[in-house]
Scaffold this motif. Sequence first.
Motif, PDB file in Angstrom:
ATOM      1  N   VAL A 121      52.417  47.668  44.099  1.00  0.00           N
ATOM      2  CA  VAL A 121      53.539  48.192  43.310  1.00  0.00           C
ATOM      3  C   VAL A 121      53.019  48.867  42.040  1.00  0.00           C
ATOM      4  CG1 VAL A 121      55.617  47.561  42.032  1.00  0.00           C
ATOM      5  CG2 VAL A 121      55.135  46.477  44.231  1.00  0.00           C
ATOM      6  N   GLY A 122      52.037  48.244  41.389  1.00  0.00           N
ATOM      7  CA  GLY A 122      51.512  48.794  40.147  1.00  0.00           C
ATOM      8  C   GLY A 122      50.828  50.136  40.328  1.00  0.00           C
ATOM      9  N   VAL A 123      49.991  50.261  41.351  1.00  0.00           N
ATOM     10  CA  VAL A 123      49.298  51.535  41.553  1.00  0.00           C
ATOM     11  C   VAL A 123      50.289  52.616  41.978  1.00  0.00           C
ATOM     12  CG1 VAL A 123      48.683  51.238  43.995  1.00  0.00           C
ATOM     13  CG2 VAL A 123      47.186  52.545  42.492  1.00  0.00           C
ATOM     14  N   SER A 124      51.360  52.234  42.646  1.00  0.00           N
ATOM     15  CA  SER A 124      52.401  53.213  42.978  1.00  0.00           C
ATOM     16  C   SER A 124      53.077  53.725  41.708  1.00  0.00           C
ATOM     17  CB  SER A 124      53.434  52.582  43.915  1.00  0.00           C
ATOM     18  OG  SER A 124      52.828  52.145  45.119  1.00  0.00           O
ATOM     19  N   ALA A 125      53.329  52.814  40.762  1.00  0.00           N
ATOM     20  CA  ALA A 125      53.921  53.232  39.488  1.00  0.00           C
ATOM     21  C   ALA A 125      52.977  54.156  38.726  1.00  0.00           C
ATOM     22  CB  ALA A 125      54.260  52.000  38.649  1.00  0.00           C
ATOM     23  N   ASP A 126      51.677  53.850  38.734  1.00  0.00           N
ATOM     24  CA  ASP A 126      50.713  54.721  38.054  1.00  0.00           C
ATOM     25  C   ASP A 126      50.627  56.084  38.729  1.00  0.00           C
ATOM     26  OD1 ASP A 126      49.156  53.816  35.675  1.00  0.00           O
ATOM     27  OD2 ASP A 126      48.962  52.011  36.881  1.00  0.00           O
ATOM     28  N   ALA A 127      50.649  56.099  40.048  1.00  0.00           N
ATOM     29  CA  ALA A 127      50.607  57.380  40.756  1.00  0.00           C
ATOM     30  C   ALA A 127      51.826  58.226  40.406  1.00  0.00           C
ATOM     31  CB  ALA A 127      50.541  57.128  42.263  1.00  0.00           C
ATOM     32  N   LEU A 128      52.982  57.586  40.298  1.00  0.00           N
ATOM     33  CA  LEU A 128      54.193  58.314  39.925  1.00  0.00           C
ATOM     34  C   LEU A 128      54.084  58.860  38.505  1.00  0.00           C
ATOM     35  CD1 LEU A 128      57.052  59.153  40.763  1.00  0.00           C
ATOM     36  CD2 LEU A 128      57.868  56.952  39.882  1.00  0.00           C
ATOM     37  N   MET A 129      53.482  58.086  37.603  1.00  0.00           N
ATOM     38  CA  MET A 129      53.328  58.572  36.228  1.00  0.00           C
ATOM     39  C   MET A 129      52.358  59.746  36.157  1.00  0.00           C
ATOM     40  SD  MET A 129      53.511  55.244  33.694  1.00  0.00           S
ATOM     41  CE  MET A 129      52.319  54.200  34.532  1.00  0.00           C
TER      42      MET A 129
END
Length: 239
Positions: A121-129
């Motif tokens: 979930v965290g790396v998905s949020a970073d990718a979105l940012m």
Amino acid sequence: MGLLLRLLRGRVPGAARGRRADAVDEAAVPRGPGRRPPRNRPRKCPRNSPRRCGCGGRVRWRPLILNIFGYDVAWFGCVVGAAFGYAWAGIALAAANVALHMRWSPVVRREAALVFGGALVGVSADALMVVTGVYEYRPRPDGLSLEFLALFFAMWASFGTTMRIAMRFAWRRPWAGALLGLLGGPLAYLAAAKIGTITLPEGAAMWRSLAVIGVVYGVLTPVWVEWARRMFSGTGRAA
């Protein structure tokens, strides 16, 4: 009749002594709210009293210090390694931290689900940012790359190793996890920008980016902590 009297004289005193010994044993067991259960009896933690069994209140300093130290070393290794072109060395260091943590985990399957699920979930949020321009990954500024995904997944996984031990203080304090994410997230990314791992926008846009990062971490951190609490609270295996 004489035989009966002899039997009574021989057995009754022994029985009385046995009863007195049982009474002494019972008196030796403390009663009341502070009574300790026998060692061979499994101890279960009531959900509303985590301090009674060690799943939420008893501080064990050695695991706590090692947990924080391992995470800090992994984070600095990833950030500094990526800034100087050795991202895979940092990833290997973070992987070693996670592997050692799993080696000593009392419930490996549960903790693996917690750590790797949260990291995904965290790396998905970073990718979105990154895609939306909140910040850039300086070694590969042209967009998402395998190196970026692996590096940030490793850092999020290392952060996940703190949920059972170092972040246990926030299990019953959702506001503490939210506050830590709201403040700690932007500070970590600002430090990474100073080191040279990421690039933040300039001027007022930088503060907007830091605010977005704070909101992301302010939401994800308490959710992750609550997941850990639900998974480990009541098992007596919090540390």
